[in-house]
Design a protein around this motif. Sequence first.
Motif, PDB file in Angstrom:
ATOM      1  N   ARG A   1      88.294  57.503  -6.173  1.00  0.00           N
ATOM      2  CA  ARG A   1      88.833  57.764  -4.831  1.00  0.00           C
ATOM      3  C   ARG A   1      89.581  59.094  -4.838  1.00  0.00           C
ATOM      4  O   ARG A   1      90.036  59.569  -5.898  1.00  0.00           O
ATOM      5  CB  ARG A   1      89.802  56.661  -4.417  1.00  0.00           C
ATOM      6  CG  ARG A   1      89.183  55.288  -4.305  1.00  0.00           C
ATOM      7  CD  ARG A   1      90.265  54.257  -4.038  1.00  0.00           C
ATOM      8  NE  ARG A   1      89.737  52.895  -4.069  1.00  0.00           N
ATOM      9  CZ  ARG A   1      90.481  51.823  -4.259  1.00  0.00           C
ATOM     10  NH1 ARG A   1      91.784  51.954  -4.469  1.00  0.00           N
ATOM     11  NH2 ARG A   1      89.930  50.620  -4.262  1.00  0.00           N
ATOM     12  N   GLU A   2      89.710  59.632  -3.660  1.00  0.00           N
ATOM     13  CA  GLU A   2      90.476  60.870  -3.519  1.00  0.00           C
ATOM     14  C   GLU A   2      91.919  60.624  -3.970  1.00  0.00           C
ATOM     15  O   GLU A   2      92.551  59.649  -3.581  1.00  0.00           O
ATOM     16  CB  GLU A   2      90.444  61.334  -2.057  1.00  0.00           C
ATOM     17  CG  GLU A   2      91.086  62.683  -1.834  1.00  0.00           C
ATOM     18  CD  GLU A   2      90.978  63.141  -0.390  1.00  0.00           C
ATOM     19  OE1 GLU A   2      91.618  64.144  -0.043  1.00  0.00           O
ATOM     20  OE2 GLU A   2      90.251  62.490   0.396  1.00  0.00           O
ATOM     21  N   GLY A   3      92.415  61.513  -4.821  1.00  0.00           N
ATOM     22  CA  GLY A   3      93.785  61.394  -5.298  1.00  0.00           C
ATOM     23  C   GLY A   3      93.945  60.598  -6.576  1.00  0.00           C
ATOM     24  O   GLY A   3      95.055  60.516  -7.132  1.00  0.00           O
ATOM     25  N   ASP A   4      92.841  59.987  -7.086  1.00  0.00           N
ATOM     26  CA  ASP A   4      92.925  59.243  -8.348  1.00  0.00           C
ATOM     27  C   ASP A   4      93.387  60.175  -9.473  1.00  0.00           C
ATOM     28  O   ASP A   4      92.934  61.323  -9.575  1.00  0.00           O
ATOM     29  CB  ASP A   4      91.546  58.674  -8.723  1.00  0.00           C
ATOM     30  CG  ASP A   4      91.274  57.334  -8.069  1.00  0.00           C
ATOM     31  OD1 ASP A   4      92.221  56.720  -7.562  1.00  0.00           O
ATOM     32  OD2 ASP A   4      90.106  56.898  -8.064  1.00  0.00           O
ATOM     33  N   ARG A   5      94.281  59.636 -10.341  1.00  0.00           N
ATOM     34  CA  ARG A   5      94.792  60.426 -11.468  1.00  0.00           C
ATOM     35  C   ARG A   5      94.629  59.625 -12.755  1.00  0.00           C
ATOM     36  O   ARG A   5      94.601  58.388 -12.748  1.00  0.00           O
ATOM     37  CB  ARG A   5      96.253  60.811 -11.273  1.00  0.00           C
ATOM     38  CG  ARG A   5      96.534  61.589  -9.998  1.00  0.00           C
ATOM     39  CD  ARG A   5      97.952  62.135  -9.973  1.00  0.00           C
ATOM     40  NE  ARG A   5      98.102  63.274 -10.882  1.00  0.00           N
ATOM     41  CZ  ARG A   5      97.911  64.537 -10.533  1.00  0.00           C
ATOM     42  NH1 ARG A   5      97.570  64.850  -9.288  1.00  0.00           N
ATOM     43  NH2 ARG A   5      98.080  65.516 -11.416  1.00  0.00           N
TER      44      ARG A   5
END
Length: 455
Positions: free
Chosen positions: A386-390
Amino acid sequence: MTLLEHTSKALSECGISAEQSAAAPLAVALSGGADSVCLLLALKELGFTIHALHCNFELRGSESDADEAFCRRLCRKLEVPLSVKHFRTASYAKRHSLSIEMAARELRYGWFEQQANELHASAICVAHHRDDQAETILLNLTRGTGIRGLCGMQQVNAKNVVRPLLHVSRKEIEAWLHERGQEWVTDSTNRDPEAARRNTIRLDVLPALQRINPSATANIALSGERLNEAFQLYDFAVRQQRAAVEHAGNIDIAALKACVAPQTILYEILRDNGFTPEQSLDIFESLDGDSGREWQSSTCRLLRDRGRLLLQHKGATGFAESKDERKDDEGSYLPLEGLYEATGNVRLLIRRQVVDKGSFTIPREVHTACFDLEKLTLPLVIRRVREGDRLQPFGMTGTRLVSDLLTDRKLSVFDKEKQLVVCSGDTIVWVVGLRVAAGFEIDDNTRHAMTLTAI
């Protein structure tokens, strides 16, 4: 050559015989007009086993019902079985944002194909003739077409639709029926220039051309025949060029530009994947643009990625297609052990092992992740990135965006969308096939290990 000889020859060229039709009848489209009545009678005289199909499109009120009644009387007289289907064409056209003409075509051929399957028919016979062919070629020309459109209609197409009268003129058809004293019905819309663009060509354009040359209609149809042979050469050359350009469904832009006719080759590739001529031109003019631009057809997505055009069929990966759908992709729980079929044609082999310090070896393969079982929050969850996964990669301090890791690997947008991650609670522990996270590794205190292998 007589009308019956033309009809017999056409069917013979399509590999259809009267003897064969006894077991697999010919499904014959019957509107009640001169051309379809002629086809029905000709096939009957030639000894073919036939089953007539009539569509009532409910567009002309009592006139449509009168056409149906005529077809029923004719088939009773000839002892030909008849199937009739009523369509609410106007509402279908409105619901699907189609013209009446296109709606009727979709409904007609969809039902014909269904009936042919139920009847185990050897072919669907329709009564397009030489004048129809000339009109089709001119209509295609007004829309802007290539060699395929200038060939007009084919005597037999991929859906087993056969046109036995394609080399016979309307005048010959009507004369043949007059000789037999056979009546037919006339659709009033055929005389209404506002009914369709085709009728404008039939009533205005062709008569004007025939004043220049009385043989204009026949010559236009003949040109279509000649272009059909030229099309075979064209198709052969296109297939050769495509072999050098397409690799596993992707298009090599440099190889495409090296083709003799790159725009044409691109059009043929994209046409097979549902893209319009307008989209094809836009894509061709964008070959030197930036990576990341995307186009969509009804069935495919096309992405410009560095020196390639990547084609992906919608739904082929098993993933949701829209951003809204992707937001709802919460992932799936992994079993504690065994083989798991993940979304996107990925399989995971999950094993739990007792760690024996003297014999246990931590696997180092890129497609395998090994964790201290007691450090994990179970069950593990597998989902798309997902967008923003770290992630805090093993061996590093601090975290990195997973998207940056994927970019470092030069993955395309399509590959990034397919990328899976495994989570322990809310923490990503593995970017599948790429990197494992720190904090879950095997150490001197580990008693049990969990190993995940992407296969």
